[in-house]
Design a protein around this motif. Structure first.
Motif, PDB file in Angstrom:
ATOM      1  N   UNK A 205      22.006 -14.653  42.310  1.00 26.99           N
ATOM      2  CA  UNK A 205      21.341 -14.868  43.597  1.00 26.99           C
ATOM      3  C   UNK A 205      21.918 -13.960  44.676  1.00 26.99           C
ATOM      4  N   UNK A 206      23.235 -13.785  44.662  1.00 25.07           N
ATOM      5  CA  UNK A 206      23.856 -12.896  45.649  1.00 25.07           C
ATOM      6  C   UNK A 206      23.400 -11.457  45.462  1.00 25.07           C
TER       7      UNK A 206
ATOM      8  N   UNK B 160      14.721 -18.191  39.968  1.00 18.19           N
ATOM      9  CA  UNK B 160      15.709 -18.189  38.877  1.00 18.19           C
ATOM     10  C   UNK B 160      16.200 -19.608  38.588  1.00 18.19           C
ATOM     11  N   UNK B 161      16.293 -20.426  39.650  1.00 24.96           N
ATOM     12  CA  UNK B 161      16.825 -21.779  39.505  1.00 24.96           C
ATOM     13  C   UNK B 161      15.891 -22.700  38.722  1.00 24.96           C
TER      14      UNK B 161
ATOM     15  N   UNK C  83       4.065 -14.666  38.924  1.00 25.63           N
ATOM     16  CA  UNK C  83       4.838 -14.749  37.679  1.00 25.63           C
ATOM     17  C   UNK C  83       5.863 -15.884  37.672  1.00 25.63           C
ATOM     18  N   UNK C  84       6.220 -16.384  38.867  1.00 22.83           N
ATOM     19  CA  UNK C  84       7.283 -17.397  38.978  1.00 22.83           C
ATOM     20  C   UNK C  84       8.656 -16.851  38.604  1.00 22.83           C
ATOM     21  N   UNK C  85       8.835 -15.539  38.765  1.00 19.59           N
ATOM     22  CA  UNK C  85      10.136 -14.929  38.537  1.00 19.59           C
ATOM     23  C   UNK C  85      10.575 -14.232  39.821  1.00 19.59           C
TER      24      UNK C  85
ATOM     25  N   UNK D 101      13.623 -12.355  35.076  1.00 23.39           N
ATOM     26  CA  UNK D 101      13.515 -13.756  34.682  1.00 23.39           C
ATOM     27  C   UNK D 101      14.387 -14.027  33.482  1.00 23.39           C
ATOM     28  N   UNK D 102      14.238 -15.205  32.861  1.00 23.84           N
ATOM     29  CA  UNK D 102      15.030 -15.528  31.671  1.00 23.84           C
ATOM     30  C   UNK D 102      14.556 -14.715  30.477  1.00 23.84           C
ATOM     31  N   UNK D 103      15.340 -14.721  29.409  1.00 26.65           N
ATOM     32  CA  UNK D 103      14.911 -14.009  28.202  1.00 26.65           C
ATOM     33  C   UNK D 103      13.625 -14.590  27.631  1.00 26.65           C
ATOM     34  N   UNK D 104      13.380 -15.875  27.859  1.00 27.47           N
ATOM     35  CA  UNK D 104      12.124 -16.467  27.388  1.00 27.47           C
ATOM     36  C   UNK D 104      11.003 -16.254  28.414  1.00 27.47           C
ATOM     37  N   UNK D 105      11.063 -15.127  29.076  1.00 28.49           N
ATOM     38  CA  UNK D 105      10.036 -14.718  30.021  1.00 28.49           C
ATOM     39  C   UNK D 105       8.666 -14.675  29.345  1.00 28.49           C
ATOM     40  N   UNK D 106       7.627 -14.994  30.084  1.00 28.92           N
ATOM     41  CA  UNK D 106       6.257 -14.866  29.579  1.00 28.92           C
ATOM     42  C   UNK D 106       5.860 -13.391  29.676  1.00 28.92           C
TER      43      UNK D 106
END
Length: 346
Positions: free
Chosen positions: A253-254, A237-238, A116-118, A320-325
């Motif tokens: 990240x922490x 995330x980065x 997923x890359x998340x 992930x970000x809100x624009x997650x797939x």
């Protein structure tokens, strides 16, 4: 205002385009990428309505629009209702690591992060109810007993008991027999006054010892164990500027590194572990503040429940970000959960 088919299609196009590019979406882009055959002016009017209804927002005066949390929510709900896409089979990849549960769950976290890359996190199994499997009282000295309680999940609890008076070895043997025949297979809710009375009647004397033993057993059955958490892909995330540029990215990240957020995540998801039936993995999507986790307010989180056997459950989460797939995440998660079911059953 009612959200008609045209507005819905425009909203879906805005979200899909934003998921791909991370850039605000303008009316010209929509007119090129959809089959609506509408002019930019008409699309602008519809976008203005969508903004008024709270489904999209305009981050800058001259920019296009981006989805709001409300827009993401409608998109996700529609996607989950209509989903028919094919999913890939992860069974063979999982089977290679299925000999031990901890190794398997680590592999699950890694597979999901890679696919997923998340960022992903997987909780070790929780036991909804614990029952007594075996009890062993052993004399340490004339003032102390060691109580060893084995639970039905094979967890072992040890506790020292201070004696007010010495107990003969014959009585220790009798106590072990009575406790095991009476309490075997019971959880803490089943250890009522009638059961306690039955044990004390058989023991006769040494009622204070029985009280101490039952207190130790009750504690063993009710105390929470340290929950194992397996994470992978936190640095994914980065890859997303809207998260990497945030001042609190270090906090995110922490949270993964120190696993502080995991218990919050487990406790704040709406469905309690194990409430769903055998056919449901309780896949849930939490957008922004819906996560109830402060450091994740700019993220989306998709969770699912796995079941090893009756009363033994755990959680899997993808962040992930809100624009997650969302399509890909839910597809991958659905496929993986099906494969996990087959592995656990076998």
């Amino acid at each position: 205002m009612e959200l008609g088919e045209r507005k819905l299609k425009i909203l879906q196009t805005i979200i899909r385009t934003y998921l791909e590019t991370g850039e605000p979406v303008g009316s010209r882009t929509i007119s090129k990428d959809t089959d609506l055959n509408l002019s930019s002016a008409t699309i602008r009017n519809e976008m203005s309505d969508l903004e008024e209804m709270g489904y999209i927002v305009q981050p800058h005066t001259s920019a296009g629009r981006i989805p709001s949390d409300k827009g993401y929510r409608l998109y996700v709900d529609t996607m989950l209702d209509d989903k028919t896409s094919e999913v890939q089979d992860l069974k063979e990849e999982l089977k290679e690591k299925s000999d031990k549960i901890d190794v398997l769950l680590k592999q699950v976290a890694k597979i999901l992060a890679n696919n997923t890359n998340y960022a992903t996190m997987v909780s070790g199994p929780r036991y909804q109810s614990k029952k007594v499997k075996f009890i062993q009282l052993t004399t340490v000295d004339e003032n102390s007993l060691l109580a060893v309680i084995v639970l039905d999940n094979n967890a072992i609890k040890n506790q020292m008991i201070t004696l007010s008076e010495p107990i003969m070895q014959e009585m220790i043997v009798k106590l072990n027999f009575i406790l095991n025949t009476t309490l075997n297979g019971l959880d803490v809710t089943e250890m009522n006054l009638a059961v306690i009375r039955q044990i004390k009647e058989q023991v006769g004397t040494h009622g204070t010892v029985i009280d101490s033993v039952l207190e130790v057993i009750g504690k063993a059955l009710t105390e929470d164990e340290d929950l194992e958490i397996y994470t992978s892909g936190a640095t994914n995330i980065l890859k997303y500027p809207e998260l990497a540029d945030k001042s609190d990215v270090t906090e995110i990240l922490n949270a993964f590194e120190e696993k502080k957020v995991i218990n919050n995540w487990l406790e704040t998801t709406n469905t309690k572990i194990g409430e769903k039936n055998d056919e449901s993995h309780d896949i849930q999507v939490y957008i922004g503040n819906e996560t109830n986790v402060e450091s994740m307010k700019d993220c989306s989180m998709v969770t699912a429940t796995y079941k090893i056997h009756e009363g033994v459950y755990g959680k899997i989460g993808i962040v992930g970000p809100k624009r997650m797939d969302y399509d890909k995440v839910v597809s991958t998660l659905q496929s993986l959960m099906t494969q996990l079911d087959d592995i656990f059953k076998s």
